[in-house]
Write an enzyme that holds these catalytic residues in place. Structure first.
Site, mmCIF file in Angstrom:
data_model
loop_
_atom_site.group_PDB
_atom_site.id
_atom_site.type_symbol
_atom_site.label_atom_id
_atom_site.label_comp_id
_atom_site.label_asym_id
_atom_site.label_seq_id
_atom_site.Cartn_x
_atom_site.Cartn_y
_atom_site.Cartn_z
ATOM 1 C CD GLU A 82 58.536 45.243 45.226
ATOM 2 O OE1 GLU A 82 57.845 44.809 44.289
ATOM 3 O OE2 GLU A 82 59.125 46.337 45.174
ATOM 4 C CE LYS A 267 57.342 46.006 40.272
ATOM 5 N NZ LYS A 267 57.733 46.013 41.698
ATOM 6 C CG ASP A 283 42.003 37.068 36.002
ATOM 7 O OD1 ASP A 283 43.218 37.326 35.912
ATOM 8 O OD2 ASP A 283 41.377 36.439 35.134
ATOM 9 C CG HIS A 381 62.932 49.223 47.916
ATOM 10 N ND1 HIS A 381 63.283 48.053 47.314
ATOM 11 C CD2 HIS A 381 61.670 49.491 47.533
ATOM 12 C CE1 HIS A 381 62.277 47.637 46.596
ATOM 13 N NE2 HIS A 381 61.278 48.487 46.704
HETATM 14 P P1 NDP Z 1 31.586 33.147 37.235
HETATM 15 O O1 NDP Z 1 31.545 32.268 36.057
HETATM 16 O O2 NDP Z 1 31.837 32.481 38.558
HETATM 17 O O3 NDP Z 1 30.240 33.955 37.230
HETATM 18 C C1 NDP Z 1 29.790 34.655 38.316
HETATM 19 C C2 NDP Z 1 28.480 34.089 38.712
HETATM 20 O O4 NDP Z 1 28.113 34.571 39.990
HETATM 21 C C3 NDP Z 1 27.355 34.515 37.792
HETATM 22 O O5 NDP Z 1 27.238 33.680 36.695
HETATM 23 C C4 NDP Z 1 26.135 34.440 38.697
HETATM 24 O O6 NDP Z 1 25.544 33.180 38.515
HETATM 25 C C5 NDP Z 1 26.724 34.466 40.110
HETATM 26 N N1 NDP Z 1 26.228 35.631 40.846
HETATM 27 C C6 NDP Z 1 25.660 35.589 42.066
HETATM 28 N N2 NDP Z 1 25.330 36.820 42.469
HETATM 29 C C7 NDP Z 1 25.679 37.663 41.502
HETATM 30 C C8 NDP Z 1 25.617 39.086 41.358
HETATM 31 N N3 NDP Z 1 25.068 39.847 42.307
HETATM 32 N N4 NDP Z 1 26.112 39.641 40.242
HETATM 33 C C9 NDP Z 1 26.682 38.885 39.293
HETATM 34 N N5 NDP Z 1 26.771 37.548 39.358
HETATM 35 C C10 NDP Z 1 26.268 36.933 40.454
HETATM 36 O O7 NDP Z 1 32.661 34.287 37.120
HETATM 37 P P2 NDP Z 1 32.816 35.450 36.080
HETATM 38 O O8 NDP Z 1 31.854 35.381 34.936
HETATM 39 O O9 NDP Z 1 32.806 36.691 36.891
HETATM 40 O O10 NDP Z 1 34.251 35.154 35.476
HETATM 41 C C11 NDP Z 1 35.390 35.359 36.279
HETATM 42 C C12 NDP Z 1 36.321 34.194 36.111
HETATM 43 O O11 NDP Z 1 36.617 33.987 34.733
HETATM 44 C C13 NDP Z 1 37.651 34.447 36.782
HETATM 45 O O12 NDP Z 1 38.019 33.280 37.479
HETATM 46 C C14 NDP Z 1 38.580 34.687 35.613
HETATM 47 O O13 NDP Z 1 39.904 34.350 35.967
HETATM 48 C C15 NDP Z 1 38.018 33.793 34.556
HETATM 49 N N6 NDP Z 1 38.304 34.049 33.163
HETATM 50 C C16 NDP Z 1 38.922 35.201 32.734
HETATM 51 C C17 NDP Z 1 39.146 35.419 31.388
HETATM 52 C C18 NDP Z 1 39.770 36.708 30.980
HETATM 53 O O14 NDP Z 1 39.935 37.603 31.780
HETATM 54 N N7 NDP Z 1 40.137 36.868 29.714
HETATM 55 C C19 NDP Z 1 38.761 34.420 30.389
HETATM 56 C C20 NDP Z 1 38.069 33.290 30.932
HETATM 57 C C21 NDP Z 1 37.863 33.121 32.270
HETATM 58 P P3 NDP Z 1 23.975 33.000 38.593
HETATM 59 O O15 NDP Z 1 23.333 34.286 38.259
HETATM 60 O O16 NDP Z 1 23.703 31.932 37.615
HETATM 61 O O17 NDP Z 1 23.739 32.593 40.017
#
Ligand code: NDP
Length: 427
Positions: A82, A267, A283, A381
């Site tokens: 936009e 919006k 997301d 705009h």
């Molecule tokens: P991930 O599954 O990628 O999890 C993030 C991972 O990052 C953690 O599991 C952790 O793994 C790692 N990590 C490394 N450093 C850190 C830190 N400092 N703090 C936290 N985590 C860390 O992503 P999310 O769980 O964040 O989920 C987001 C995704 O899920 C997006 O793509 C979203 O679109 C999607 N999604 C959204 C839904 C909704 O909004 N309703 C439903 C389903 C999916 P480790 O500790 O094992 O290294």
């Protein structure tokens, strides 16, 4: 110091803009090279990101300037289709920077997961059992995702909600688990935990789990931005600062009481918020859904921001949003342009990113309200929309600017006029 690099930034060519960012130390030489390649995803990565991938869909990424948030300067990456969003954000931020910028306040970053239980035979008994076994439930949740606990996060709080039966729905006993997700958005972390406790909750309550998933109504992860603008900065054309202030306050009151206006008001806020959320690989559907739910928290859909008169006569604005954005996780780590955005923005963690995004939302809102209550929104705009019309009419290269300039002078700024102007150049 920064100002000299960025003065009349919008008038510069793309090459001059990237050079200014390099000279100001905002981007590195490697980033300059990255930008010069007009980055796309590599096809293998794109194919792995989604199902049935065919091609890529490009949107422009630009930068909003002048953001002063919690005493730090930011150049903010924004992805949007936009016109006028980036110009409006930059202009509002410039004015607000003169008034000490934005101040932000954040809650802790906790996401809420839900297990919805139905057919619970005795709700009082079930609630007693749940309360008795709180620690065991939290332990089961944390055991399902030990790495987040190891990092210092994890589940630490439970809440139970009994939603009464209606003519259209059965009784639901809903178990909420609050999870510290640290630098992640946390959807997958929370979903893993909720599915892991679901069977145990059925056993305790003798009910049936209908579903186990996080809630995007992230009321435990809120970000607030405020700003306070002296009236002498609000003069606009023939409007005096006091008048602009009072009109903005009335516009805010109108959006509070009228859902038709509140939707458009919000919006405008999301124009800025989504653009940064998208640029940083987050997301945006999750942020959109949470924001609109939060706007309806009183039972009526209302404005997300509020503008009032401060004790000393200044205009005071505030915006609160659920902002569960991630600094890691999801596709952030694999999307090269999202990583570039993080470097450009120079935020160190998810909290700092929240502060910038909520400030962009408030800036966008200020720009829209100020235009609406003074000269109207169409002037700025349509001026910026002229280029899109010129391109739609078939103009290319230097003709785009030529057609857009003529178009801005015309009475009817539309595609037909743009086509006529183009035909007059090439009769
Ligand atoms: P991930 O599954 O990628 O999890 C993030 C991972 O990052 C953690 O599991 C952790 O793994 C790692 N990590 C490394 N450093 C850190 C830190 N400092 N703090 C936290 N985590 C860390 O992503 P999310 O769980 O964040 O989920 C987001 C995704 O899920 C997006 O793509 C979203 O679109 C999607 N999604 C959204 C839904 C909704 O909004 N309703 C439903 C389903 C999916 P480790 O500790 O094992 O290294």
């Amino acid at each position: 110091m920064m100002h000299s690099y960025f003065s009349e930034f919008y008038k510069k060519s793309k090459a001059e803009r990237t050079k200014a960012l390099l000279d100001a130390g905002v981007i590195s030489k490697e980033d300059l090279l990255f930008l010069s390649k007009n980055p796309h995803l590599n096809d293998q990565l794109a194919d792995h990101m989604i199902e049935n991938q065919l091609t890529q869909y490009a949107l422009p990424l630009g930068v909003a300037l002048n953001f002063l948030v919690d005493d730090k300067n930011y150049i903010v990456p924004m992805v949007t289709e936009e016109p006028s969003v980036i110009a409006a954000a930059s202009s509002a931020a410039k004015l607000i920077a003169k008034a000490n910028g934005f101040k932000t306040h954040l809650t802790q970053r906790k996401m809420i997961g839900q297990v919805a239980l139905k057919n619970v035979p005795d709700v009082s008994f079930a609630l007693r059992e749940l309360n008795l076994h709180k620690d065991a439930i939290l332990k089961k949740a944390n055991d399902a995702h030990p790495s987040i606990v190891k990092r210092g996060g994890g589940a630490d709080e439970l809440e139970f909600r009994s939603i009464l039966e209606t003519d259209h729905s059965p009784h639901f006993l809903v178990v909420h688990i609050h999870v510290h997700v640290l630098e992640a958005m946390g959807a997958n972390i929370v979903n893993t935990m909720m599915e892991a406790v679901s069977f145990y909750l059925e056993t305790l309550t003798k009910g049936t789990a209908l579903m186990s998933i996080l809630s995007n109504y992230a009321t435990e992860c809120l970000a607030t931005a405020t700003c306070q603008i002296p009236v002498d900065l609000l003069d606009r054309g023939s409007y005096k600062g006091e008048e602009v202030r009072d009109l903005i306050i009335e516009a805010s009151q109108f959006a509070y009481v009228d859902p038709y206006r509140a939707t458009t008001h919000n919006k405008g806020i999301m124009n800025g918020v989504d653009a940064v959320v998208l640029a940083t690989g987050n997301d945006w559907r999750a942020i959109e859904a949470g924001a609109h739910a939060y706007a309806a928290k009183s039972g009526q859909y209302r404005s997300l921001s509020h503008w009032v008169k401060a004790g000393n006569g200044d205009l005071k604005g505030s915006l609160t949003l659920p902002l569960p954005v991630g600094y890691v996780g999801g596709s952030i780590g694999i999307h090269p342009t999202a990583q570039f955005s993080q470097r450009l923005l120079s935020v160190k963690n998810a909290k700092e990113l929240e502060s910038v995004i909520v400030s962009v939302g408030l800036a966008q809102n200020f720009a829209a309200l100020r235009a609406l209550v003074t000269e109207g929104i169409q002037k700025g705009h349509m001026g910026l929309h002229a280029k899109s019309l010129a391109i739609s009419a078939g103009a290319s290269g230097s003709d785009i600017e030529l057609v857009a300039t003529e178009l801005k002078k015309s009475t009817h700024m539309n595609l037909e006029t743009a086509s006529k102007i183009l035909s007059s150049i090439y009769p």
